[in-house]
Design an enzyme around this catalytic site. Structure first.
Site: not given
Ligand code: PHB
Ligand code: APR
Length: 391
Positions: A202, A293, A385
């Site tokens: 991230y 997301p 998480y």
């Molecule tokens: C994904 O793999 O599409 C994905 C993973 C983590 C996230 C959002 C999307 O925070």
């Protein structure tokens, strides 16, 4: 007129999981889905499943392939100010993990099981209308292959997503809604290239957020923050890679590029309705709540709702007690609000708002330094998480 125990509207992950009731509890249901089977089975969505949710899928008898092919992850990375920091999820949560397994695959497995179990699942059901919700004989009317039908149910599971008809069929004034729109979206690509990092990255960056994730050892999934109404035509593959390269750049590390198989823009919003029930209609998944997301909670929340609903229905059919049905909404909403906060918090910490000033940016960087250096702060991120058991 036909009759069933549970009428299910929608065959996304939520509706298809309700459909698994027969296998576990002998409860019969009929599923009505507006789209084609092909469309439902090929939508590319999220792909990260909390360990507790993976366990629910296994217990429901739909986890064989997930157990074989899912990639178990024990950590994630947060990148900012040119450095990458690992959050050791499992070490911080007494060994819990998350599993990378595409929503597309979950849906394929669920459809396979459903069809094998033999209960009806109708695709291309038109004009579905939930009726008589306040009685003990709610009905679904719909059209299928040109003919009108009526399905009488004990209860209706409203699993028809954010734009569905179920929430909209609840009389005005009953629901209270809460929402937040974000001034950005995600442009996502699926690329035929081995992921350049074994664990998710991230990235906070002056040009905006980016995320490196994966679907398998051969398929990368990558996102860049963009405008919510971004025009995909303005994003040829070269531009997407250029943006990913600059936002994910790290000394001594390379982002491998490959053919782009699919791309799309996802809007970002937070949304909750309360209560998640009206009479004999129970809302589950995106029909009742949306999260941005960042943190991958959408699919997990949907499946957790359905688990609560399934247990409540099983109890009701077994003993006649409505105790669990009566607490369905409040039980789900506790988890929903925790996930709403977590997703909002992750989103706010990592994205560049169009009107953000240097003060905002310094707050983000300070928070990122805090969660990557303090065990207490990292543990808070990690336990949210991987999914909290009690909320
Ligand atoms: C994904 O793999 O599409 C994905 C993973 C983590 C996230 C959002 C999307 O925070
Ligand atoms: N009649 C019948 N089906 C409908 C109707 C309708 N009027 N309206 C919508 N549907 C169907 C949609 O076509 C879709 O297949 O309901 C389904 C809802 O599925 P999802 O939107 O996937 O919602 P849900 O099952 O709650 O799953 C939530 O999916 O949206 C992602 O990121 C989200 O991961 C989360 C998960």
């Amino acid at each position: 007129m036909t009759r069933t125990q549970v009428g299910i509207v929608g065959a996304g992950p939520a509706g298809l999981t309700v459909a698994g009731l027969r296998r576990r509890n002998g409860i019969e249901s009929v599923g009505l889905e507006a789209r084609t089977r092909d469309y439902v089975g090929h939508r590319i969505r999220a792909g990260l499943i909390e360990q507790g949710v993976a366990d629910l899928l296994v217990a429901a008898g739909v986890g064989d392939r997930l157990q074989r092919e899912g990639l178990v992850h024990h950590g994630i990375n947060l990148q900012f100010a040119g450095e990458r920091h690992r959050i050791p999820l499992s070490d911080l949560t007494g060994g819990k993990n998350v599993v990378i397994y595409g929503q597309t695959e979950v849906v394929k497995d669920l459809i396979g099981t459903r069809l094998a179990d033999g209960d009806p699942l109708l695709f291309e059901a038109e004009d579905v209308q939930p009726l008589d919700l306040e009685t003990d004989r709610p009905r679904l009317t719909y059209r299928h292959e040109g003919e009108g039908h009526e399905l009488e149910c004990d209860v209706i599971a409203g699993c028809d997503g954010f734009h569905g008809v179920c929430r909209a069929s609840i009389p005005k004034g009953v629901l209270r809604s809460f929402s937040r729109e974000y001034p950005y979206g995600w442009l996502g690509v699926l690329a035929a290239v081995a992921p350049s990092s074994g664990e998710l990255v991230y990235a906070h960056h002056a040009r905006g957020f980016a995320l490196l994730t994966l679907r398998s050892l051969e398929l990368s999934r990558l996102y860049v923050q963009c405008r919510p109404d971004e025009d995909l035509d303005e994003w040829p593959d070269d531009r997407i890679w250029e943006e990913l390269q600059s936002r994910l750049a790290l000394d001594g590390w390379n982002l491998a590029e490959g053919p782009v198989l699919e791309k799309g823009v996802t809007g970002m919003r937070s949304f909750v309705v309360e209560p998640m029930r009206h009479g004999r209609l129970f809302l589950a998944g995106d029909a009742a709540h949306i999260v941005p997301p960042t943190g991958a909670k959408g699919l997990n929340l949907a499946l957790r709702d359905v688990h609560v609903l399934s247990e409540a229905l099983a109890e009701w059919y077994r003993s006649g007690s409505t105790a669990l049905l009566d607490t369905y909404s409040s039980t789900c909403l506790r988890r929903v609000w925790r996930a709403e906060h977590f997703s909002w918090w992750m989103t706010s910490m990592l994205h560049r708002a169009p009107d953000a000033d240097d003060f905002d940016r310094q707050l983000q960087l300070s928070q990122l330094r805090y969660v990557t250096t303090s065990t207490a702060a990292a543990t808070s991120l990690a336990e949210n998480y991987v999914g909290l058991d009690s909320v």
